[in-house]
Design an enzyme around this catalytic site. Sequence first.
Site, PDB file in Angstrom:
ATOM      1  N   ASN A 161      -5.161 -28.657  -7.663  1.00  0.00           N
ATOM      2  CA  ASN A 161      -6.258 -29.106  -8.523  1.00  0.00           C
ATOM      3  C   ASN A 161      -6.551 -30.556  -8.176  1.00  0.00           C
ATOM      4  O   ASN A 161      -5.909 -31.480  -8.681  1.00  0.00           O
ATOM      5  CB  ASN A 161      -5.862 -28.966  -9.994  1.00  0.00           C
ATOM      6  N   GLU A 162      -7.528 -30.717  -7.302  1.00  0.00           N
ATOM      7  CA  GLU A 162      -7.847 -32.042  -6.781  1.00  0.00           C
ATOM      8  C   GLU A 162      -8.698 -32.821  -7.786  1.00  0.00           C
ATOM      9  O   GLU A 162      -9.212 -32.237  -8.752  1.00  0.00           O
ATOM     10  CB  GLU A 162      -8.612 -31.890  -5.453  1.00  0.00           C
TER      11      GLU A 162
END
Length: 652
Positions: free
Chosen positions: A173-174
């Site tokens: 989850n950037e």
Amino acid sequence: MLTTANTTSANQKGVLKFQFKTFEKLPVKIWDDSKEASVHVARSIALAIRQKQQDGEKIVLGLATGSSPIKVYQELVRLHREDGLSFQNVVTFNLDEYYPMEKDAEQSYWRFMHEHLFDHVDIPKENIHIPDGTIEMEKVQSYCDWYEKQIKLAGGLDIQILGIGRTGHIGFNEPGSWESSTTRMVRLDGLTRQDAIKDFIKEENVPTRAITMGIASIMQARTIYLLAWGQHKSDIVREAVEGPVTASVPSSFLQKHNNIRVVLDRAAAEQLTRNTAPWLCGMCNWTEELACQAVVWVSQRTGKPILKLTNEDYNEHGLSELMLEENGAYDLNIKIFNRLQHTISGWPGGKGHADDSTRPERAIPAKKRCIIFSPHPDDDVISMGGTFMRLVDQGHEVHVAYQTSGNIAVHDHDAQRFAEFLLEYGKGQGFLNDEIEKSYKKVIKFLKNKKLGEPDIQEVRSIKGLIRRGEARAGARYSGVGDNQIHFLDMPFYETGKVRKGDIGEADIQIVADLIEKVQPHQVYAAGDLADPHGTHRVCLDAIFAAFDRLKEKKWMKDCWLWLYRGAWHEFPIHEIDMAVPMSPDQVMRKQRAIFMHQSQKDSAPFPGEDAREFYQRAKERNKATAETYRKLGLAEYEAMEAFARWKFDWQ
Ligand code: F6R
């Protein structure tokens, strides 16, 4: 002076007498090292597994890959083998997988999990869930929905293990990920892809996408452990733990979880306020080193040199307590200014027959025996080339020991060029017999057909190692060392043929101990770079510590001082520097020429990591920055400086 199991001083236990404030919005536990921390986490997981077993229930674990959880898995495997811990009731869901990715590919998380955990415990195969990197693109979304449903059907995650990326990602989850996100396909951040180059050899090979559980999927876990080791994580750890909750640091969403523990080693905790400015968190036990840290901090915050700092400057920065202890700014400024002044020395081996009461090194013996340990074949000149040459110029007996072959960091095309050279030279000179010709041809054929990530055959490793040997010899000779004082240790832990190295072993330690025993040095220089706890530098340092421990009863060891230098990226914080060796513009140029001898590492080193600059540029800019920091504190202005911290053993 460094005296504990870690290089950070202010975060040592006992700095705070009384805590009245915390900047941390997540519960943090700091351990001396990642091994100790991982064992503790693994035992908590084992306890939970056993409790569920007693109740006849399954336990659902959310698992991560990467370097952070490796030692947790090692301890779980050990508990299974030696302590009868069963995984029969364990169901697992992995966070993520690159996309596209074959299961048996060298870099797949499927393979990682089997190699590190699943192949060594009795978990039923049907209980293992890892996002599938082979799903066809159009089916990915329904697959992700199915994965999410499976977690729910299993009863939800009891425990989730997380690492943290330097972008602040958890799972993949950037930055920009939604708080409500669930399992889905994502694009990888540029920085994450750079960090993955070490596994994929070249940036072009790193996938641009991945399948990952979402923030919401992770937040539903009943218990979460976030693990982070090493200095390279310390900035992002601070943002996640002390910063605001924001989608630009996805791990900050964890601040909303009610049962999470952040588990850090000392290096990863380095940037937390309790360490960078403990006086803001409570009353301190003021040592001179802590006072030095505070003075440097105020000087840097106000932009004033030390001798111009006033009582008001200190009071306004939460340091009135220090003012009371030290009788005001004037005395304190002079004390710390002198302390820093005394770290500067152009005589790294000591200045024979001069008064050494305020010098970092002893005057006697005037001619010392020194060993410079260099983890890779170029760290000696990159990290301490100026000091290296000064030691030689000042008449000390300098030995240089290259701890590993460094073969992994040579491009295939360079190895092929050398193999072709040998073949043609041999043919031209008429000394090729069938066997030698076959061997060169085998190398050339292998390199032409080599697949991505395929480990090199022994012959190729040997050629690559020899290329680096030649360069190291050239660099050391240029620095003035005679051939019989150049040692190649080829420590075995390094020789896996892969980017991931083996663990430190008895043979590694003995090789280092043998050299120390043979030379009986007064000074040992070693890379004290703790940025990557699993990296080659750390293992090489551990081997030196173990060798010192093995030899400590020898009489001459009492006089053997260990000086640490930092690798190409980070410098020691000023208050931890015990010796700063200045360099003139000419000396900077000489050092640069020594670095240039390492031709295979020029232009584009195979593993440039997060920094695209060439090694000579990194070294030069860092050494100039250290000198600039001293100048801004009000000390003399030099072109560049190399810095060292002395490691003091309690038996010395
Ligand atoms: C891995 C994962 C990632 C890593 C993170 C840290 O499954 O989801 O979020 O945990 O990139 O990686 P390491 O531990 O290698 O520093």
